[in-house]
Design an enzyme around this catalytic site. Structure first.
Site, PDB file in Angstrom:
ATOM      1  N   ARG A   1      10.968  -5.150   5.435  1.00 18.98           N
ATOM      2  CA  ARG A   1      10.590  -3.772   5.115  1.00 18.98           C
ATOM      3  C   ARG A   1      11.475  -2.750   5.832  1.00 18.98           C
ATOM      4  O   ARG A   1      11.819  -2.894   6.993  1.00 18.98           O
ATOM      5  CB  ARG A   1       9.138  -3.602   5.559  1.00 18.98           C
TER       6      ARG A   1
ATOM      7  N   ARG B   1      10.799  -0.494  10.897  1.00 23.57           N
ATOM      8  CA  ARG B   1       9.754   0.034  11.771  1.00 23.57           C
ATOM      9  C   ARG B   1       9.721  -0.746  13.076  1.00 23.57           C
ATOM     10  O   ARG B   1       9.906  -1.958  13.073  1.00 23.57           O
ATOM     11  CB  ARG B   1       8.391  -0.113  11.090  1.00 23.57           C
TER      12      ARG B   1
ATOM     13  N   ARG C   1      -1.152  -7.933  13.618  1.00 21.57           N
ATOM     14  CA  ARG C   1      -1.715  -6.997  12.622  1.00 21.57           C
ATOM     15  C   ARG C   1      -2.465  -7.753  11.530  1.00 21.57           C
ATOM     16  O   ARG C   1      -3.454  -7.274  11.005  1.00 21.57           O
ATOM     17  CB  ARG C   1      -0.602  -6.116  12.031  1.00 21.57           C
TER      18      ARG C   1
ATOM     19  N   LYS D   1       0.824  -1.222   0.000  1.00 22.32           N
ATOM     20  CA  LYS D   1       0.000   0.000   0.000  1.00 22.32           C
ATOM     21  C   LYS D   1       0.852   1.263   0.000  1.00 22.32           C
ATOM     22  O   LYS D   1       0.633   2.179  -0.769  1.00 22.32           O
ATOM     23  CB  LYS D   1      -0.892   0.076   1.247  1.00 22.32           C
TER      24      LYS D   1
ATOM     25  N   ARG E   1      -9.962   1.363   7.761  1.00 24.91           N
ATOM     26  CA  ARG E   1      -9.552   0.018   8.158  1.00 24.91           C
ATOM     27  C   ARG E   1     -10.686  -0.710   8.872  1.00 24.91           C
ATOM     28  O   ARG E   1     -10.508  -1.853   9.288  1.00 24.91           O
ATOM     29  CB  ARG E   1      -8.349   0.111   9.098  1.00 24.91           C
TER      30      ARG E   1
HETATM   31  P1  AMP Z   1       0.465   1.200   8.959  1.00 22.87           P
HETATM   32  O1  AMP Z   1       1.655   2.082   8.823  1.00 22.87           O
HETATM   33  O2  AMP Z   1      -0.634   1.555   7.981  1.00 22.87           O
HETATM   34  O3  AMP Z   1       0.795  -0.266   8.934  1.00 22.87           O
HETATM   35  O4  AMP Z   1      -0.146   1.497  10.414  1.00 22.87           O
HETATM   36  C1  AMP Z   1       0.605   1.291  11.596  1.00 22.87           C
HETATM   37  C2  AMP Z   1      -0.306   1.265  12.809  1.00 22.87           C
HETATM   38  O5  AMP Z   1      -1.010   2.520  12.924  1.00 22.87           O
HETATM   39  C3  AMP Z   1      -1.416   0.218  12.761  1.00 22.87           C
HETATM   40  O6  AMP Z   1      -0.959  -1.056  13.181  1.00 22.87           O
HETATM   41  C4  AMP Z   1      -2.434   0.834  13.721  1.00 22.87           C
HETATM   42  O7  AMP Z   1      -2.028   0.678  15.070  1.00 22.87           O
HETATM   43  C5  AMP Z   1      -2.337   2.318  13.391  1.00 22.87           C
HETATM   44  N1  AMP Z   1      -3.269   2.691  12.298  1.00 22.87           N
HETATM   45  C6  AMP Z   1      -2.947   3.132  11.055  1.00 22.87           C
HETATM   46  N2  AMP Z   1      -4.059   3.384  10.329  1.00 22.87           N
HETATM   47  C7  AMP Z   1      -5.116   3.094  11.125  1.00 22.87           C
HETATM   48  C8  AMP Z   1      -6.529   3.123  10.952  1.00 22.87           C
HETATM   49  N3  AMP Z   1      -7.088   3.498   9.791  1.00 22.87           N
HETATM   50  N4  AMP Z   1      -7.308   2.768  12.006  1.00 22.87           N
HETATM   51  C9  AMP Z   1      -6.766   2.399  13.178  1.00 22.87           C
HETATM   52  N5  AMP Z   1      -5.437   2.316  13.401  1.00 22.87           N
HETATM   53  C10 AMP Z   1      -4.614   2.658  12.398  1.00 22.87           C
END
Ligand code: AMP
Length: 220
Positions: A129, A162, A173, A15, A90
């Site tokens: 990553r 990360r 996740r 993404k 999400r």
């Molecule tokens: P990502 O970088 O998109 O993998 O997001 C990292 C973390 O941020 C996720 O594991 C969630 O804890 C939080 N997060 C990101 N986007 C959302 C969302 N739309 N709703 C809830 N938590 C989010």
């Protein structure tokens, strides 16, 4: 071209990588909720401190906080010229809230791209990553290293792993994705917005052309 795109997909599905490519090429605002939360966390703002424990354990940040953050990002001047939503929505309530926010602006989503990929590939890819801690540019230790190890090609920032890319958190996740986010595939299919895009390998010319045809509305 003014486009409003949602990128859906499990953690590690690409993404972030594709959202960057699309938003750079089409001059769209890239709104990545994960990046926004990480920025708040790094700056130790009250929001950052509030979301810290959710992020660290691979759980979703509560809808209310997330929706507020996105609503603010969408009221920015640049978002009016089109955007790519990366990692939002999400959950179904987030998708419903997004519809209400868009309606206020008189906007509609043009396409929802579901990045489909085999689950065993996802884990390996997520563990490899890397990301620039300065500008968020994604890299990969196996398939997409920066020219100089540890240094971002775009901004010279430090390229790191990360904190939540551990095997345990990735598993969590993935569970969260199946329970909360996967239902959005049917949600957007019912609204005739869903396009499935197979994203098994690293980005190349052919996959790029295919995805751009979708984004530009040539192919559905
Ligand atoms: P990502 O970088 O998109 O993998 O997001 C990292 C973390 O941020 C996720 O594991 C969630 O804890 C939080 N997060 C990101 N986007 C959302 C969302 N739309 N709703 C809830 N938590 C989010």
């Amino acid at each position: 071209m003014k486009r409003r795109i949602i990128m859906l997909g499990a953690p590690g599905s690409g993404k972030g990588t594709w959202s960057k490519i699309i938003s750079d090429a089409r001059k769209l605002t890239h709104i990545a909720t994960g990046d926004l939360f990480r920025r708040e966390l790094a700056a130790e703002t009250p929001l950052g401190l509030e979301v810290k424990s959710y992020m660290e354990r691979g759980a979703l940040v509560p809808d209310e906080l997330t929706i507020r953050l996105v609503e603010k990002a969408l009221t920015g001047e640049n978002a009016a010229l089109g955007f790519v939503l990366d990692g939002f929505p999400r959950t179904i309530p987030q998708a419903e809230a997004l519809e209400a926010i868009l309606a206020k602006h008189g906007w509609k989503i043009d396409a929802v791209v579901d990045l489909a990929i085999e689950e065993d590939v996802l884990i390996g890819r997520t563990l490899a990553r890397l990301v620039c801690s300065g500008c968020g540019q994604p890299y990969n230790a196996v398939s997409m290293q920066p020219a100089v190890e540890g240094v971002c090609d775009r901004c010279g920032g430090e390229v790191v792993r990360r904190g939540d890319d551990t095997e345990e958190t990735i598993k969590k996740r993935m569970e969260t994705y199946h329970a909360n986010t996967a239902p959005l595939i049917d949600y957007y299919r019912e609204r005739d917005l869903l396009v499935t895009f197979s994203n098994e390998g690293p980005p190349n010319e052919e996959t790029r052309d295919l995805l751009f045809a979708i984004i530009d509305g040539d192919k559905r």
